[in-house]
Design a protein around this motif. Structure first.
Motif, mmCIF file in Angstrom:
data_model
loop_
_atom_site.group_PDB
_atom_site.id
_atom_site.type_symbol
_atom_site.label_atom_id
_atom_site.label_comp_id
_atom_site.label_asym_id
_atom_site.label_seq_id
_atom_site.Cartn_x
_atom_site.Cartn_y
_atom_site.Cartn_z
ATOM 1 N N LYS A 162 0.819 -1.218 0.000
ATOM 2 C CA LYS A 162 0.000 0.000 0.000
ATOM 3 C C LYS A 162 0.855 1.272 0.000
ATOM 4 C CE LYS A 162 -4.316 -1.102 2.350
ATOM 5 N NZ LYS A 162 -5.038 -0.831 3.578
ATOM 6 N N LYS A 163 1.840 1.277 0.866
ATOM 7 C CA LYS A 163 2.671 2.480 0.978
ATOM 8 C C LYS A 163 4.108 2.030 1.222
ATOM 9 C CE LYS A 163 1.190 6.310 3.412
ATOM 10 N NZ LYS A 163 1.114 7.258 4.521
ATOM 11 N N LYS A 164 4.957 2.347 0.281
ATOM 12 C CA LYS A 164 6.323 1.833 0.375
ATOM 13 C C LYS A 164 7.090 2.526 1.503
ATOM 14 C CE LYS A 164 10.422 1.143 -2.447
ATOM 15 N NZ LYS A 164 11.222 2.206 -2.930
ATOM 16 N N PRO A 165 7.581 1.735 2.470
ATOM 17 C CA PRO A 165 8.295 2.359 3.584
ATOM 18 C C PRO A 165 9.736 2.720 3.216
ATOM 19 C CG PRO A 165 8.115 -0.005 3.942
ATOM 20 C CD PRO A 165 7.443 0.283 2.633
ATOM 21 N N ASP A 166 10.304 3.661 3.960
ATOM 22 C CA ASP A 166 11.700 4.027 3.763
ATOM 23 C C ASP A 166 12.621 3.180 4.622
ATOM 24 O OD1 ASP A 166 10.244 7.134 3.597
ATOM 25 O OD2 ASP A 166 11.430 6.349 1.941
#
Lengths: 828, 254
Positions: free
Chosen positions: B177-181
């Motif tokens: 869903k949301k690419k983490p750093d």
């Protein structure tokens, strides 16, 4: 033989020029050296001119070879002159332009070519009535060589005509014209032999305008001035930079110290804080003195004139000095003529500086008695002539030491006065400031009796009303002043923009009592973002920030039309002269110097906040919610020091404790089914994972005993020691319950409101479900908070608690199932 | 993606609009309770607000006032019938509030939003907005222990965008869903432990270069060797102090 005469005169002229150039100029630069060479070659040329004239006319007696040689020398020296001419021009241009020209190496080639060739070119002699002269290809070769150089010279001039200064152009022009003219004349009238004349004319012109010693001196002088200017500029830049670098950390020290003073509770700590304040303030004033002194020294100090009231100046002075005077047991007397006008136009900051210096010195060097400030004055037309005098009953100054008084860093009676603190700059600064104000500092002193320092100032009168009795007026002002300071403005919104977190903290704390809502931004970009979301009543903008500084930020805000009506005030540690005008021009409404004086900040806020938002009166004391305690309470078996070391924030610890409380509520329910089937491998593994988790989380909140207990069980589970688990598990359950109860005593009692109709919470449940489906736990948590505030029927209460625990444990799917259950209950 | 705050009674119409807009925006829903609205606005800080006027009562005027006073620069689009609009007429005189009369096509709403936010609008969808400067870095926390997750979340949520997963599977979903750093991964987890989770993450093309930091208890040192073969970015021992965590974050996120 007129030719001879011309040549002889020319030789004299050149000889004179040579002497003047050689010995008149001490430091010869490149151009001078070339010019001297030209003179020498010219001289040689003239000699050979005479010689060849003789040999040509006496062909019979002179050996042809000798004639030839002599002629060669004559031609060669002439060619040399023009070669050097070209070189001279090159050197001239190089010094104007500041760099070396290209193709320099090739310039000597025509000369060498000619020298070699001319030995072999035919030369013959023509006889006429007026005299003989030489002729032939050799002569044309000479003309050709000269021609080449003339062309090169002209080309140079045309190429660099912009770079050559006017004076030099004139000189070169004249010189060229004369030599060209003479050369051309020679070409058409070979008998005229005017070339020598040309040379002389050229040398004279050049000497008159460029090469003479005076011109050289002027040039050297210009270079020195440029160097001095550059050094001065470097110094001012250094000053400005240092000014900011030094004042910023002191600002932080004073600000933090102020916070300790305001919020500290223990008297010992507050005493230390007071000491810090006085030392830091002393440091700040020393630095200011040094910077001011440098400024005056480099001539950068300017008076900043504005309208001011003399009473406020006197009031500040009194407050500043009276403490010190009282501390030494001296009386401080202000004897002010009641008839002098109230307000003037001038630089009150500098007047203040002078008087502070004089008064402080008075106090410093007086052991007992008094220090008196006396001001009298008379009005003359538009202005008032004020006479200031500071008299003390101190140690006095010996007549021979009076000279030292105003010297920088020198102290009189060094041995005796070694214990007196300060930089020794004060007097000199005061004197120089007065000079700037067209005044002069005078002193009368008697050693052992006392001293009086006095001066006169002419100030333009702004308000003629007489001052009246100073003390009475001062009292009134200080009352009004204090009255104003007690204000609150809970609906006001202020934005503080400063990249330094410490500065922002200080700012917020200074205004804490006013209940103004303060918004913080740590950068220009952030502040623009915030300004884009809402309006503010005042914006405080720091000047020095990385990336986007204060001025840039303001510009962008104006471009984007954000907060157009909001007053914007600049904060700066760089209090250089002329700053105010600069900031006003950049669009700021006002500026505030750092370190921020609390009274000044309040004054500014009262000035710029809309009237409706300000309420007078002291803020209601202790509006803090009851549950918030200043320090964490002691809880049995909880080591909060350990926890704080990990978490670093009390708020975080409280929140974590709350979460732990809820976790402890749900954990027994999880462990029991596992415990019942502990013999099974899978259950044992799951049990191990649960107690492993408990071990960490208990440690995080400082519940070390509980954590160790969990560890024992973990180890037992790893080793498959079922017996041990059976022994310890009940103990664990007991301890968990005890710990939970203890935390419970700390938690704020929640007031629950009775829910009206169950339908009311249905939308919340829908919201919660959507949030969980989107993994948005921040929003889900918020909804849970709201739901928890209500009191429900028993069954639903139970489900609600289960729901909240599941949200707490991030068990989205289970929570959604519970939401369904609750919904069904509501409908049923 | 721009954030839209959607206020209204959660009914079929509401859900329909919300789903439609979610394709192009991040939509946060909220019921029409003004206390709830006030609280959530503070949390969300949206770029634009939509209010569905269906069934809104006069009390909702407080919501309008809140938007007018504290979020005067955030545009508000109100959707309602002629009748529903009447009670709030005074607000529509302000520039901040605009009005769409329903029934209307969803595309019209999208168009209005794009106008207000100055975005490009075409048949395919909303033009991509340039990444907002100073976007918070995304941290993914994976731990079967919810309390551990919560503690770390509290520590980090001010400065970072924190995603929480209680299992390896959930972690993969969130990565999608949301690419983490950066990812913090607990080692000891039931079913799918840290090692397996890391292997799964490494399988995912977009995720294989994300730095992964293990959180592990002291006993598990023997597992560390097994783990090191997978080349995590580092590991921290539990319980990890705030300092250690922030140092690690500074190291990998700059």
């Amino acid at each position: 033989m007129i030719y001879y005469k011309a040549q002889i005169y020319s030789m004299f002229v050149i000889g004179a020029l040579f002497l003047m150039c050689s010995f008149g100029i001490k430091e010869k630069d490149k151009e001078n050296k070339i010019f001297i060479r030209i003179l020498i070659c010219g001289f040689i040329n003239l000699i050979f001119d005479v010689v060849t004239n003789y040999t040509v006319n006496h062909l019979e007696i002179i050996h042809p070879l000798l004639n030839r040689i002599v002629h060669l020398c004559f031609f060669n020296s002439m060619a040399a002159v023009f070669t050097l001419l070209h070189q001279y021009l090159v050197a001239l241009i190089e010094s104007e332009v500041g760099r070396e020209l290209k193709r320099k190496g090739w310039t000597m080639i025509p000369y060498f070519v000619f020298t070699v060739m001319d030995c072999f070119l035919p030369l013959y002699y023509v006889e006429t009535e007026n005299g003989n002269y030489s002729y032939g290809v050799a002569v044309f070769g000479l003309y050709a060589c000269i021609g080449v150089y003339l062309i090169l010279i002209i080309e140079l001039i045309m190429r660099y005509q912009k770079d050559i200064s006017k004076k030099n152009k004139v000189a070169v022009g004249l010189a060229l014209a004369s030599s060209l003219g003479a050369s051309l004349f020679q070409v058409f009238f070979p008998a005229a032999l005017t070339s020598s004349l040309g040379i002389v004319l050229f040398c004279l012109c050049t000497y008159m305008t460029v090469a003479n010693p005076d011109a050289v001196l002027v040039r050297l002088l210009k270079e020195e001035t440029a160097r001095a200017d550059a050094a001065n500029r470097a110094k001012s830049d250094f000053l400005a930079r240092m000014s900011h670098e030094i004042r910023t950390p002191i600002n932080a020290i004073l600000g933090m110290d102020e916070m300790i003073l305001r919020e500290g509770t223990e008297p010992e700590i507050k005493k230390y804080a007071h000491d810090i304040k006085s030392s830091a303030s002393a440091l700040l004033s020393i630095i200011n003195e040094i910077l001011d002194s440098s400024k005056i020294e480099s001539g950068k100090m300017e008076l900043v004139k504005d309208n001011y009231e003399i009473s406020s100046l006197l009031n500040d002075l009194y407050n500043m000095i009276s403490v010190r005077a009282k501390g030494k047991g001296l009386s401080l007397i202000f004897d002010i003529d009641p008839s002098i006008p109230t307000a003037y136009y001038g630089d009150d900051l500098r007047i203040r500086q002078v008087l502070v210096n004089l008064l402080t010195n008075g106090v410093k060097y007086t052991k007992e008695g008094s220090v008196t400030l006396r001001i009298t004055g008379r009005v003359e037309g538009e202005n008032a002539v004020l006479h200031f005098s500071v008299k003390d009953t101190g140690i006095g100054i010996k007549p021979e030491d009076l000279g030292k008084l105003f010297a920088r860093f020198e102290r009189i009676d060094e041995a005796k006065n070694r214990h007196v603190e300060g930089t020794g700059l004060g007097m000199s600064i005061a004197m120089q400031l007065l000079n700037l104000m067209d005044s002069e500092l005078k002193v009368i002193s008697e050693y052992g009796v006392g001293s009086e320092f006095y001066f006169e100032l002419v100030q333009k009168v702004v308000k003629e009303d007489p001052l009246g009795d100073f003390h009475e007026r001062v009292l009134r002002i200080s009352e009004e002043y204090e009255y104003d300071l007690n204000y609150t403005a809970p609906d006001a919104r202020i934005l503080i923009v400063d990249d330094n977190e410490m500065n922002r903290k200080v700012f917020c704390n200074l205004l804490k009592q006013t209940q103004i809502r303060i918004y913080e931004a740590g950068s220009g970009e952030e502040s623009i973002g915030l300004a884009g979301q809402q309006e503010f009543d005042i914006i405080f903008l720091d000047y020095m920030m990385p990336n986007m500084d204060g001025v840039e930020t303001l510009q962008i805000m104006k471009e984007k039309k954000l907060c157009e009506a909001t007053p914007v005030i600049m904060l700066t540690a760089n209090a250089v002269v002329g700053a105010r005008e600069q900031y006003l021009n950049a669009g700021f409404d006002d500026y505030l110097a750092k370190p921020i004086a609390p009274e000044k900040l309040d004054k500014m806020i009262l000035q710029y906040l809309p009237r409706e938002l300000v309420r007078e009166g002291a803020p209601v004391a202790a509006e803090q919610p009851v549950s918030q305690e200043a320090t964490l309470p002691q809880l049995e078996e909880f080591d909060f020091a350990y926890a704080m070391n990990l978490l670093r924030s009390e708020e975080l610890l409280r929140k974590t404790l709350e979460d732990f409380f809820h976790q402890l509520g749900g954990l027994p329910g999880k462990l029991s089914p596992l415990y019942e089937r502990i013999n099974e491998e899978e259950q044992l593994a799951l049990y191990r994972i649960e107690v492993h988790g408990l071990k960490s989380t208990a440690a995080t909140v400082g519940a070390l005993l509980l954590s160790k207990l969990a560890r024992l069980l973990e180890v037992a589970a790893i080793n498959g020691d079922i017996k041990r688990i059976i022994t310890l598990h009940p103990v664990l359950l007991e301890e968990m319950e005890k710990h939970r109860e203890r935390i419970g005593t700390m938690m704020p009692k929640e007031e629950k409101t009775q829910i009206g109709a169950m339908e009311e919470i249905l939308p919340y449940l829908d919201m919660l479900q959507m949030n969980l489906e989107n993994d948005d736990y921040a929003a889900a948590d918020y909804v849970c908070e709201v739901l928890k505030k209500y009191q429900y029927t028993e069954k639903i209460q139970f489900l609600m608690e289960e729901l909240c625990t599941q949200v707490m444990n991030l068990e989205a799917e289970d929570a959604i199932i519970t939401i369904d259950k609750i919904k069904k209950e509501c409908e049923g | 993606m721009k954030k839209i705050f959607f206020i209204g009674k959660i009914n079929a119409l509401y859900k329909d609009i919300s789903n439609y807009l979610s394709q192009n925006f991040k939509v946060q829903m909220c019921v029409d309770d003004h206390e709830m609205v006030r609280g959530m606005l503070k949390v969300e800080q949206p770029d634009l607000v939509i209010i569905s006027l269906v069934g809104l009562d006069v009390d909702s005027g407080k919501i309008f006032s809140e938007l007018k006073f504290n979020y005067s620069r955030v545009p508000v689009i109100c959707i309602g019938t002629e009748g529903e609009v009447e009670s709030f007429n005074e607000f529509f005189k302000l520039e901040q509030f605009s009005l769409l009369i329903r029934p209307l096509k969803n595309e019209k709403i999208l168009e209005e939003i794009c106008t207000k936010l100055e975005l490009e609008y075409s048949e395919e969808g909303v033009g991509a907005t340039p990444e907002e400067k100073g976007r918070k870095k995304v941290i993914l926390l994976v731990d079967d222990n919810a309390m551990q997750l919560r503690t770390l979340n509290e520590m980090l949520k001010q400065t970072y965008d924190v995603q929480m997963a209680t299992s390896g599977m959930k972690a993969l979903t969130l990565i999608g869903k949301k690419k983490p750093d950066i990812i913090f991964l607990d080692y000891e987890m039931p079913m799918c432990d840290g090692k397996m989770t890391l292997e799964m993450i490494r399988e995912v093309e977009e995720a294989k270069d994300i730095p992964v930091v293990f959180l592990t208890g002291v006993n598990d040192k023997e597992h560390i060797e097994a783990v090191l073969r997978l080349k995590p970015a580092g590991y921290l021992l539990k319980p990890a102090s705030a300092e250690m965590i922030f140092n690690t974050l500074d190291k990998f996120l700059g």
